[in-house]
Design an enzyme around this catalytic site. Structure first.
Site, mmCIF file in Angstrom:
data_model
loop_
_atom_site.group_PDB
_atom_site.id
_atom_site.type_symbol
_atom_site.label_atom_id
_atom_site.label_comp_id
_atom_site.label_asym_id
_atom_site.label_seq_id
_atom_site.Cartn_x
_atom_site.Cartn_y
_atom_site.Cartn_z
ATOM 1 N N ASN A 86 47.564 30.078 44.934
ATOM 2 C CA ASN A 86 46.872 30.345 43.502
ATOM 3 C C ASN A 86 47.455 30.523 41.812
ATOM 4 O O ASN A 86 48.785 31.444 42.303
ATOM 5 C CB ASN A 86 45.540 31.623 43.080
ATOM 6 C CG ASN A 86 44.998 30.641 44.191
ATOM 7 O OD1 ASN A 86 44.441 29.786 44.805
ATOM 8 N ND2 ASN A 86 44.051 32.427 45.134
ATOM 9 N N GLN A 93 44.363 33.947 40.744
ATOM 10 C CA GLN A 93 45.158 34.902 41.055
ATOM 11 C C GLN A 93 44.742 36.450 40.648
ATOM 12 O O GLN A 93 44.619 36.102 39.768
ATOM 13 C CB GLN A 93 46.452 34.211 40.805
ATOM 14 C CG GLN A 93 48.030 35.101 41.011
ATOM 15 C CD GLN A 93 49.046 34.951 41.180
ATOM 16 O OE1 GLN A 93 49.226 33.512 39.531
ATOM 17 N NE2 GLN A 93 49.417 35.477 41.523
ATOM 18 N N HIS A 99 52.538 33.681 45.795
ATOM 19 C CA HIS A 99 52.224 33.784 47.249
ATOM 20 C C HIS A 99 51.977 32.724 48.135
ATOM 21 O O HIS A 99 50.995 32.120 47.472
ATOM 22 C CB HIS A 99 51.635 35.275 47.673
ATOM 23 C CG HIS A 99 50.042 35.875 46.818
ATOM 24 N ND1 HIS A 99 49.808 35.945 45.599
ATOM 25 C CD2 HIS A 99 49.169 35.289 47.007
ATOM 26 C CE1 HIS A 99 48.600 35.986 45.360
ATOM 27 N NE2 HIS A 99 48.276 35.484 46.286
ATOM 28 N N HIS A 101 48.857 31.505 50.528
ATOM 29 C CA HIS A 101 47.575 31.438 52.095
ATOM 30 C C HIS A 101 48.214 30.316 52.839
ATOM 31 O O HIS A 101 47.926 29.269 52.471
ATOM 32 C CB HIS A 101 46.478 31.242 51.319
ATOM 33 C CG HIS A 101 46.290 32.428 50.051
ATOM 34 N ND1 HIS A 101 45.057 33.293 50.622
ATOM 35 C CD2 HIS A 101 46.268 32.588 48.853
ATOM 36 C CE1 HIS A 101 45.389 34.396 48.645
ATOM 37 N NE2 HIS A 101 46.063 33.912 48.121
HETATM 38 P P1 AMP Z 1 45.243 35.714 44.877
HETATM 39 O O1 AMP Z 1 43.633 36.268 45.247
HETATM 40 O O2 AMP Z 1 45.929 34.058 45.080
HETATM 41 O O3 AMP Z 1 46.006 36.088 44.430
HETATM 42 O O4 AMP Z 1 45.033 36.655 46.407
HETATM 43 C C1 AMP Z 1 45.384 38.040 46.859
HETATM 44 C C2 AMP Z 1 45.132 38.144 48.000
HETATM 45 O O5 AMP Z 1 46.304 39.661 48.838
HETATM 46 C C3 AMP Z 1 43.801 38.103 48.514
HETATM 47 O O6 AMP Z 1 43.356 36.738 49.879
HETATM 48 C C4 AMP Z 1 43.842 39.452 48.870
HETATM 49 O O7 AMP Z 1 42.730 39.549 50.140
HETATM 50 C C5 AMP Z 1 45.289 39.591 49.664
HETATM 51 N N1 AMP Z 1 45.541 40.656 49.783
HETATM 52 C C6 AMP Z 1 45.676 41.866 48.739
HETATM 53 N N2 AMP Z 1 45.774 43.530 48.672
HETATM 54 C C7 AMP Z 1 46.353 42.788 50.081
HETATM 55 C C8 AMP Z 1 46.854 43.647 50.943
HETATM 56 N N3 AMP Z 1 47.604 45.407 51.106
HETATM 57 N N4 AMP Z 1 47.832 43.643 52.431
HETATM 58 C C9 AMP Z 1 47.238 42.453 52.158
HETATM 59 N N5 AMP Z 1 46.826 41.715 51.591
HETATM 60 C C10 AMP Z 1 46.452 41.824 50.457
#
Ligand code: AMP
Ligand code: ZN
Length: 136
Positions: A86, A93, A99, A101
């Site tokens: 994203n 995002q 990152h 997924h």
């Molecule tokens: P996005 O929405 O693409 O920015 O994805 C962020 C992702 O990070 C989401 O799926 C969250 O569940 C995950 N996330 C947020 N904080 C953490 C964390 N501390 N450890 C592992 N995953 C996380």
């Protein structure tokens, strides 16, 4: 970036469920998984999104996605994988550190990853192609 949570996780300052690490990346389990085994590829250096990450590192992230997906398909096992990345608030995002997924898919998991297909009109097709060709 001193206040970026993914910088801290990627560099080991905050503990995480790490399934893989090398000099450029850490791969962790997502704390809010879409399905069992949902993982995130985090570069150790900070880039907000795909427009910022250097091309060579983006290429390495894709190669790493292939490695993890190939191994985890057998290890979990699962029936398929979505590789999702994203960029920007409008695209969903929420953490502004690049990152990727890696989302295992299971038959009938109802994870709901996708979009509602529209219809490509001739007008929109021509407009988008003209705009793209101006910049690419
Ligand atoms: P996005 O929405 O693409 O920015 O994805 C962020 C992702 O990070 C989401 O799926 C969250 O569940 C995950 N996330 C947020 N904080 C953490 C964390 N501390 N450890 C592992 N995953 C996380
Ligand atoms: Zn960061």
């Amino acid at each position: 970036m001193s206040d970026c949570i993914f910088c801290k996780i990627a560099n080991g300052e905050i503990p995480s469920a790490t399934l893989y690490e090398d000099q450029d990346f850490r791969v962790i389990l997502d704390l809010g998984p879409a399905t069992k085994g949902h993982a995130l590829i985090l570069p150790k250096a900070h880039y907000a999104d795909l427009t910022e990450i250097p091309e060579e590192l983006a290429g390495k992230a894709t190669a790493l996605a292939k490695k993890i997906v190939t191994a985890m398909k057998t290890a979990l096992p699962c029936d398929g994988y979505n590789v999702v990345q994203n960029n920007g608030l409008a695209a969903g995002q929420t953490v502004f550190h690049y990152h990727v997924h890696l989302i295992p898919r299971y038959a009938d998991d109802h994870a709901g990853i996708g979009w509602k297909p529209g219809k490509l009109t001739e007008e929109v097709r021509d407009e988008v192609l003209a705009k793209a060709k101006e910049v690419l």
